[in-house]
Design a protein around this motif. Structure first.
Motif: not given
Length: 495
Positions: A178-184, A216-219, A227-230, A280-284
């Motif tokens: 999983s990669i967390y992306l924040a605003p700059t 996107l994989s989170d609330h 996001i989560s990458v295989k 995506p269903v995890l985000a749901m």
């Protein structure tokens, strides 16, 4: 009309018509009207379908748009009583169609924006209306849009790609990170819908920069997207994201997009996934838990084995907050999740189903649900690979892997087909982005090829376009009509 507009004579039959008549204007003839001509009787069933062929026939590419825009499509007749007809025969109307929906009106209901749904329902009540138009209108009423070019949706949260800072890189399993992306700039991130995805341009992973999409994989968290990458052993991007990317770096990211989103309602929900399709269903599921949603929720997931089962603890915690949730986990080393296995669970068929995973898995599960009695419009799937093609009149086509076009490379702006993982330079030899995509065997969707039907409407992730001919109606926000557009600068298309 055409002769006057183009200042060129046109002979009878130039449009491919069977009858050339005086009178019977499209705004006077109704669907369901009956006419006696000579010894025969006919019934009006639908407008003539406006497509690119009429433009090719007459050498006027903008003609389909003109026919729709001027409400002069022509119409089809069904033979009620056979008989002889000839030039000079009188045309006598013998019956007026119910609800008096004219040919011009019904054509506009399908092809022009913001159709009147009450008039569509009236049209559907006309027994003479052809099955094809009935199906298209039912899609419009169901929210699928049919062919109507209705610019729906919101403006993208930002234009093109923007840099986001890598806040954290977190291994979930041996193969998923999983990669967390924040605003700059420290400002809150725009809120996406549960189930949408981000598109990344990863310059360090290749030249030209590869473009990939990840759910996107989170609330939603205004401080960071997840996001989560295989990992793919022979991939161009995932080895960099999992092996070289570190906190503090930046990635160029396009705004959240996608139509595979959780909808509101009261009916049960089936969240069905395989492997990395969980994201995506995890985000749901996160959104359902955050809203304390009272609906019945079925969580059905399959992985290879326990060691490849990502987010297991996270899911259990979320399900525990829902008062009406059920969980079913399958490991393919022991039990393969098939339509028969799914049917044996007794999941409610009045539910809304959301399915994500390998394409063959989604096809099997979706078909199984429909075969068991679930309505097709209740079954939703997410596809990150190329979407299935819509190419009228093309049959038995062999699907090839997308590739650069044959011949010398172009010298124009770079065109990236994001789903196909292909970037090629534009060549002015191509008449449109659609033609370029076809020359690369990128799966495409089209019908009119002249900016009328919007079948080719595609998300424009970045760049600017010029149109020729101008579309009858503009595409939706952040979208492009590839059948009649050319790149003004480097573009990225969701194809």
């Amino acid at each position: 009309m055409v002769e006057a507009f183009f200042q060129r004579p046109r002979g009878y039959g130039a449009f491919g018509e069977n009858f050339t008549v005086d009178g019977l204007a499209d705004d006077e003839v109704h669907i369901g009207d009956r006419y006696r001509i000579g010894d025969a009787e006919f019934e009006v069933t639908q407008p003539r379908v406006t497509c690119f062929r009429v433009g090719l026939r007459l050498g006027e590419p903008q003609l389909p748009a003109l026919l729709v825009g001027h409400h002069r499509p022509g119409f089809y007749l069904r033979v009620i009583t056979e008989g002889e007809v000839g030039a000079g025969d009188e045309i006598v109307r013998t019956r007026v169609g119910p609800h008096e929906v004219t040919v011009a009106e019904i054509d506009a209901l399908l092809y022009l924006p913001n159709p009147d749904h009450d008039r569509i329902r009236a049209a559907l009540d006309i027994p003479a209306l052809s099955p094809g138009w009935v199906a298209s209108f039912k899609e419009v009423l169901a929210g699928g849009g049919g062919l109507a070019p209705i610019p729906v949706g919101k403006e993208p949260a930002w234009r093109g790609f923007r840099p986001l800072r890598v806040d954290r890189v977190v291994p979930e399993t041996a193969s998923i990170t999983s990669i967390y992306l924040a605003p700059t700039d420290g400002q809150p991130l725009p809120k996406p819908q549960a189930g949408q995805y981000l598109t990344l341009k990863v310059a360090p992973a290749g030249n030209p920069a590869p473009v990939r999409s990840y759910s996107l994989s989170d609330h939603f968290d205004p401080a960071a997207y997840r996001i989560s990458v295989k990992g793919e052993a022979h991939g161009a991007v995932s080895p960099y994201l999992q092996g070289s990317l570190t906190a503090g770096g930046t990635l160029d990211v396009a705004p959240a997009r996608g139509e595979f989103v959780l909808t509101d309602g009261t009916d049960p929900i089936l969240l069905i996934s395989a492997g990395i399709g969980v994201t995506p269903v995890l985000a749901m599921l996160h959104r359902l838990a955050a809203d304390h949603d009272p609906r019945e929720v079925w969580w059905i997931h399959t992985a290879h084995d326990a060691s490849h089962h990502a987010f297991a603890g996270e899911v259990r915690d979320l399900l525990a907050t829902l008062r009406n949730a059920k969980e079913h986990i399958f490991y393919s080393v022991d039990t393969r999740l098939t339509p028969a296995v799914l049917d044996g669970l007794g999941a409610p068929l009045e539910a809304d189903a959301y399915i994500c995973g390998p394409e063959s898995f989604m096809d099997d599960i979706a078909s199984g649900l429909v075969d068991s009695g679930m309505k097709p419009d209740r079954v939703r799937r997410e596809l990150f690979a190329s979407r299935s093609a819509i190419n009228p009149g093309v049959t038995d086509a062999t699907r090839k892997k997308p590739h650069p076009p044959e011949g010398p490379p172009g010298t124009g702006p770079a065109v990236t087909f994001a789903r196909s993982g292909l970037t090629v330079p534009w060549s002015d030899d191509r008449g449109s982005l659609l033609e370029l995509a076809e020359s690369c065997d990128v799966p495409t969707r089209w019908s009119c090829r002249t900016g009328v039907c919007h079948t080719c409407e595609t998300a424009l992730l970045s760049g600017d376009l010029d149109y020729d001919p101008d579309p009858l109606e503009p595409p939706g926000p952040g979208d492009a009509l590839i059948c009649c557009s050319r790149p003004r600068d480097a573009v990225v298309l969701d194809l």
